[in-house]
Scaffold this motif. Structure first.
Motif, PDB file in Angstrom:
ATOM      1  N   VAL A   1       0.880  -1.200  -0.009  1.00  0.00           N
ATOM      2  CA  VAL A   1       0.064   0.052  -0.057  1.00  0.00           C
ATOM      3  C   VAL A   1       0.823   1.386  -0.067  1.00  0.00           C
ATOM      4  N   VAL A   2       1.739   1.283   0.771  1.00  0.00           N
ATOM      5  CA  VAL A   2       2.922   2.410   0.707  1.00  0.00           C
ATOM      6  C   VAL A   2       3.262   2.575  -0.539  1.00  0.00           C
ATOM      7  N   ALA A   3       3.753   1.678  -1.294  1.00  0.00           N
ATOM      8  CA  ALA A   3       4.164   1.804  -2.607  1.00  0.00           C
ATOM      9  C   ALA A   3       3.179   2.281  -3.441  1.00  0.00           C
ATOM     10  N   ASP A   4       1.953   1.806  -3.598  1.00  0.00           N
ATOM     11  CA  ASP A   4       1.011   2.328  -4.320  1.00  0.00           C
ATOM     12  C   ASP A   4       0.558   3.801  -4.027  1.00  0.00           C
ATOM     13  N   LEU A   5       0.667   4.117  -2.812  1.00  0.00           N
ATOM     14  CA  LEU A   5       0.386   5.576  -2.259  1.00  0.00           C
ATOM     15  C   LEU A   5       1.591   6.434  -2.853  1.00  0.00           C
ATOM     16  N   PHE A   6       2.788   5.982  -2.679  1.00  0.00           N
ATOM     17  CA  PHE A   6       3.999   6.762  -3.127  1.00  0.00           C
ATOM     18  C   PHE A   6       3.897   6.904  -4.453  1.00  0.00           C
ATOM     19  N   ARG A   7       3.599   5.983  -5.667  1.00  0.00           N
ATOM     20  CA  ARG A   7       3.545   6.081  -6.831  1.00  0.00           C
ATOM     21  C   ARG A   7       2.398   7.121  -7.455  1.00  0.00           C
ATOM     22  N   GLN A   8       1.411   7.149  -6.473  1.00  0.00           N
ATOM     23  CA  GLN A   8       0.304   8.194  -6.527  1.00  0.00           C
ATOM     24  C   GLN A   8       0.765   9.763  -6.342  1.00  0.00           C
ATOM     25  N   GLN A   9       1.590   9.541  -5.229  1.00  0.00           N
ATOM     26  CA  GLN A   9       1.820  10.691  -4.654  1.00  0.00           C
ATOM     27  C   GLN A   9       2.929  11.480  -5.533  1.00  0.00           C
ATOM     28  N   SER A  10       3.883  10.625  -6.394  1.00  0.00           N
ATOM     29  CA  SER A  10       4.873  11.114  -7.098  1.00  0.00           C
ATOM     30  C   SER A  10       4.588  11.104  -8.445  1.00  0.00           C
TER      31      SER A  10
ATOM     32  N   ARG B   1       8.841   1.486  -9.994  1.00  0.00           N
ATOM     33  CA  ARG B   1       8.517   0.175 -10.255  1.00  0.00           C
ATOM     34  C   ARG B   1       9.489  -0.615  -9.197  1.00  0.00           C
ATOM     35  N   VAL B   2      10.032  -0.145  -8.240  1.00  0.00           N
ATOM     36  CA  VAL B   2      10.668  -0.756  -7.084  1.00  0.00           C
ATOM     37  C   VAL B   2      10.036  -0.672  -5.763  1.00  0.00           C
ATOM     38  N   HIS B   3       9.908  -1.340  -4.918  1.00  0.00           N
ATOM     39  CA  HIS B   3       9.269  -1.293  -3.547  1.00  0.00           C
ATOM     40  C   HIS B   3      10.325  -0.257  -3.129  1.00  0.00           C
ATOM     41  N   PRO B   4       9.500   0.734  -2.096  1.00  0.00           N
ATOM     42  CA  PRO B   4      10.263   1.569  -1.412  1.00  0.00           C
ATOM     43  C   PRO B   4      11.344   1.192  -0.435  1.00  0.00           C
ATOM     44  N   ILE B   5      12.570   1.632  -0.803  1.00  0.00           N
ATOM     45  CA  ILE B   5      13.827   1.003   0.176  1.00  0.00           C
ATOM     46  C   ILE B   5      14.400   2.347   0.467  1.00  0.00           C
ATOM     47  N   THR B   6      14.633   2.418   1.820  1.00  0.00           N
ATOM     48  CA  THR B   6      15.575   3.487   2.323  1.00  0.00           C
ATOM     49  C   THR B   6      16.229   3.182   3.738  1.00  0.00           C
ATOM     50  N   TYR B   7      17.592   3.622   3.781  1.00  0.00           N
ATOM     51  CA  TYR B   7      18.188   3.330   5.233  1.00  0.00           C
ATOM     52  C   TYR B   7      18.631   4.842   5.763  1.00  0.00           C
TER      53      TYR B   7
ATOM     54  N   GLU C   1      -1.107   5.328   9.681  1.00  0.00           N
ATOM     55  CA  GLU C   1       0.315   4.912   9.882  1.00  0.00           C
ATOM     56  C   GLU C   1       0.778   4.918   8.368  1.00  0.00           C
ATOM     57  N   ALA C   2       0.128   4.186   7.784  1.00  0.00           N
ATOM     58  CA  ALA C   2       0.518   3.864   6.189  1.00  0.00           C
ATOM     59  C   ALA C   2       0.786   5.375   5.384  1.00  0.00           C
ATOM     60  N   LEU C   3      -0.155   6.310   5.692  1.00  0.00           N
ATOM     61  CA  LEU C   3      -0.215   7.481   5.310  1.00  0.00           C
ATOM     62  C   LEU C   3       1.435   8.412   5.906  1.00  0.00           C
ATOM     63  N   ASP C   4       1.464   8.267   7.104  1.00  0.00           N
ATOM     64  CA  ASP C   4       2.540   8.932   7.871  1.00  0.00           C
ATOM     65  C   ASP C   4       4.049   8.117   7.024  1.00  0.00           C
ATOM     66  N   ARG C   5       3.954   7.072   6.938  1.00  0.00           N
ATOM     67  CA  ARG C   5       5.280   6.306   6.382  1.00  0.00           C
ATOM     68  C   ARG C   5       5.284   6.889   5.027  1.00  0.00           C
ATOM     69  N   MET C   6       4.254   6.794   4.124  1.00  0.00           N
ATOM     70  CA  MET C   6       4.424   7.177   2.625  1.00  0.00           C
ATOM     71  C   MET C   6       5.173   8.613   2.779  1.00  0.00           C
ATOM     72  N   LEU C   7       4.543   9.459   3.570  1.00  0.00           N
ATOM     73  CA  LEU C   7       4.934  11.079   3.481  1.00  0.00           C
ATOM     74  C   LEU C   7       6.377  11.127   3.908  1.00  0.00           C
ATOM     75  N   ALA C   8       6.521  10.178   5.038  1.00  0.00           N
ATOM     76  CA  ALA C   8       8.081  10.287   5.332  1.00  0.00           C
ATOM     77  C   ALA C   8       9.021   9.731   4.213  1.00  0.00           C
ATOM     78  N   TYR C   9       8.629   8.546   3.598  1.00  0.00           N
ATOM     79  CA  TYR C   9       9.636   8.176   2.596  1.00  0.00           C
ATOM     80  C   TYR C   9       9.464   8.862   1.506  1.00  0.00           C
ATOM     81  N   TYR C  10       8.509   9.686   1.061  1.00  0.00           N
ATOM     82  CA  TYR C  10       8.251  10.716  -0.097  1.00  0.00           C
ATOM     83  C   TYR C  10       9.341  11.564   0.103  1.00  0.00           C
TER      84      TYR C  10
END
Length: 735
Positions: free
Chosen positions: A459-468, A535-541, A609-618
């Motif tokens: 869901v985070v990946a889908d939301l991120f694709r829409q947001q970006s 096209r790749v699952h959100p990844i960040t360290y 929580e999903a929204l917060d994590r998507m925005l943080a990753y965005y």
């Protein structure tokens, strides 16, 4: 046939003291300068059968062949030159309106040791020009007859074809137009003296030469009228009175006046042995009747030679300063045009050398501009549009900054807020509740095997694709703008380091194709960067992500903190107690409690929580994407390769065929270079001739003044006719 020359008659045209001035002009003519600049000369013009050929014979002392109007089908230039040996040279000067190399006329060159074969040579020249019984009747090409000898003065006389009034069986309308065009072109030359020959056999008002003369010389300042065949008039008749009035300058006014000649009857008398006899008969005719009332200076060939000598010398002296200025102007103009053509490039080595020189300048300027070093004279004022476009590093830096600002402000699809919405522009401002509704809807439509209250990472990946989703349009637009700036920059560079012909070829065959490849590479790299995010699952360290997610709802805590601080009028909220209204309050704890969100259901809590994590990753991904476009696309795919597009190595590897297409001169360019080079050589030699003459005259004048000061009594009156003095040349600007 040409049997002999009358040296006495020729010597009457110019004295030895005045010959130096005529020699200078004749030398200019021999150098070919008359192809580019008008020179003083005598033009003999008249209607057909006006007697102009007889006038030419009388002036020059050269009896021309009259069989079949041999010398009236084209302009005939008679050049008398003083050389140790006697001879006749016949050549053809092709008309300048077409390429003489195509028909070989420029190669026609015949010489004779004697004069018996002269008529046959002229007939041969006619055939070469295409003048035959079944061919054309007239030609614009010029027959040049050079007669040399140790006792010949330098003199040039041009005999023009007779003006035709109307077409006949042997003379078409085209012939009529051609002759008129040729005659007018010679008469229009501003330094030519026009001898307008008028026959007394016909009414002068009906003779076309007078109309032509008044058209090209309205003031009549360089035209002299010559009346021929006065012996054909009935003594005491009205016609004779009319022509006498014409000779007095009462009918048609010319500044140079009129002259009257009695011609030798070419139909019954032939041979140069009769030229002296004509002079005797002419003198006898003018000694009686109404003609003797005219001033003697207006009658007879001897007086005409004197007048022509005086007029020609004065005109040469008057025109010499302007002639020098015109030559200098022509030299400057021709040199500038030759400079525009660049260096000659006939062989592969010359072409490659030229391209190597261009590539060195190209690479130096490109590397300097890419590195931000703008100390070359190529770089103009930075405040000007062109100067700014030349500074590609500055242009790209500013574009990258604009790109970062734009994608930060408009790169996300939705934003929690209450700002007014701009149509068709991101982001879409919504409340958090509306945003959560959308997230919860996405969770429901993408539900997997997870328990209630737990959201799928997808869901985070889908939301991120829409947001970006706006990223692609903004990024591709930025890449295209940067590429356009690089194109403009390279065009300015190549125009600076190469002449127009080479720069245009390089742009067409090398630079623009290479730039298109760079654009393709940049677009491919942009697509790769977008794919790595979409096209790749959100990844960040990134530690920033962990810190943001560690405090759920931190986004609203800041909002609540601002509300509390504003309500109590505080500059900040500390972690400990703060003194307010005589009491201590822990406002930080108040903010924490207020910011804790209690969602009504577990699914709502999961959506939050999903929204917060998507925005943080965005926001972390956005920073990474901005740097990726700037470094991996703009820098690596567009800027860095620019200097290698036309490097010396690239030129060295260039095939000979390509080098010839780019740097090889076209036939038109080579022909133009050849013509300009020839013109420059001729004008330069001509200028040297003029300068040597002026220098010689100035020196003679100084010597004369010194001799006069020393008391030497020298008779220099005969040198004053037409010779420019030191003061004359200084006033005229001759250096």
């Amino acid at each position: 046939m040409v049997l002999a020359f009358s040296t006495e008659s020729l010597n009457g045209l110019c004295s030895d003291d005045q010959l130096e001035l005529l020699d200078a002009i004749d030398h200019l003519r021999l150098q070919g300068i008359d192809h580019y600049i008008s020179l003083p000369q005598i033009i003999v013009c008249g209607d057909q059968s006006s007697g102009k050929s007889s006038v030419l014979e009388a002036i020059s002392g050269v009896p021309f062949p009259v069989k079949s109007n041999l010398c009236t089908c084209f302009p005939t230039e008679l050049v008398l030159r003083r050389t140790p040996e006697t001879g006749v040279t016949v050549s053809i000067v092709p008309d300048s309106s077409y390429n003489s190399t195509e028909n070989g006329l420029h190669k026609f060159h015949e010489e004779l040791d004697g004069f018996e074969g002269f008529p046959d040579l002229v007939e041969k020249a006619k055939v070469a020009m295409g003048i035959t019984t079944l061919g054309k009747a007239f030609s614009k090409d010029r027959l040049r007859v050079e007669i040399t000898g140790p006792d010949r003065p330098h003199l040039t006389i041009i005999d023009m074809p007779g003006l035709i009034h109307s077409e006949t069986k042997t003379q078409s309308k085209t012939d009529v137009r051609l002759v008129r065009q040729v005659v007018r072109s010679y008469m229009k030359q501003p330094r030519s003296i026009i001898l307008a020959v008028v026959s007394a056999k016909n009414d002068f008002a009906n003779q076309a030469v007078l109309n032509f003369a008044r058209e090209v010389d309205e003031r009549g300042s360089r035209t002299m009228g010559v009346i021929t065949k006065p012996d054909c008039l009935v003594e005491g008749s009205g016609s004779e009175k009319a022509f006498i009035s014409l000779a007095r300058n009462n009918q048609v006014n010319f500044d140079l006046g009129w002259h009257v000649l009695k011609n030798l009857d070419s139909e019954t008398q032939k041979g140069s042995s009769l030229l002296n006899q004509r002079n005797v008969e002419e003198a006898r005719f003018f000694s009686r009747g109404a003609w003797k009332e005219l001033p003697p200076s207006m009658l007879g060939i001897n007086e005409l030679r004197k007048r022509l000598s005086d007029v020609l010398l004065k005109q040469i002296a008057f025109e010499l300063p302007s002639l020098i200025r015109e030559i200098e102007s022509g030299l400057d103009e021709s040199r500038e045009k030759l400079k525009e053509l660049g260096e000659p490039r006939r062989t592969y080595d010359e072409q490659r050398l030229q391209l190597l020189q261009v590539s060195q300048g190209f690479q130096s300027l490109v590397e300097g501009s890419v590195s931000g070093s703008y100390d070359d004279p190529f770089f103009e004022d930075a405040q000007s549009d062109k100067g700014y476009e030349q500074r590609i590093r500055s242009v790209i830096q500013n574009m990258n900054k604009e790109f970062a600002d734009e994608i930060t402000a408009h790169g996300h699809r939705r934003e929690v807020g209450s700002k007014s919405q701009t149509p068709d522009q991101n982001p879409e401002y919504v409340t958090r509740e509306v945003f959560l509704d959308h997230v919860q809807s996405m969770m429901q439509r993408t539900r997997g095997q997870e328990l209630p209250g737990i959201f799928s990472p997808l869901v985070v990946a889908d939301l991120f694709r829409q947001q970006s989703s706006p990223w692609e349009e903004i990024a591709r637009g930025h890449v295209k703008k940067a590429w356009d700036s690089a194109v403009k920059f390279l065009e300015l560079v190549i125009e600076h380091v190469a002449d127009p012909s080479i720069s245009n070829s390089l742009l067409e065959k090398v630079i623009r194709p290479a730039l298109k490849t760079l654009l393709t590479d940049a677009e491919v790299k942009t697509a790769e960067l977008l794919k790595s995010h979409h096209r790749v699952h959100p990844i960040t360290y990134n530690q920033e992500y962990a810190e943001t997610i560690h405090f759920p709802g931190s986004h609203s805590r800041e909002e609540i903190s601002n509300i509390v601080r504003s309500f109590f009028g505080l500059s900040s909220i500390s972690n400990g107690n703060q003194y307010l209204n005589n009491n201590n309050y822990n406002l930080s704890r108040l903010v924490d409690n207020l910011s804790k969100r209690v969602e009504p259901t577990t699914e709502r809590l999961a959506a939050s929580e999903a929204l917060d994590r998507m925005l943080a990753y965005y926001y972390i991904a956005l920073k990474r994407f901005i740097d990726g476009i700037a470094i991996e696309v703009i820098e690596q795919k567009i800027l860095v390769p620019l200097s290698d597009i036309l490097s010396p190595v690239a030129v060295f590897k260039m095939p000979a065929k390509v080098a010839d297409l780019i740097a090889g001169e076209s036939w038109e360019s080579r022909s133009k270079r050849q013509d300009l080079t020839k013109k420059i050589d001729v004008l330069r030699e001509g200028l040297g001739t003029c300068e040597r003459f002026v220098s010689s005259r100035l020196k003679d004048e100084q010597n004369s003044q010194q001799e006069e000061a020393a008391g030497e009594d020298l008779d220099t009156s005969d040198l004053s006719v037409g010779i420019p003095t030191a003061s004359d040349t200084e006033e005229a600007g001759v250096v």
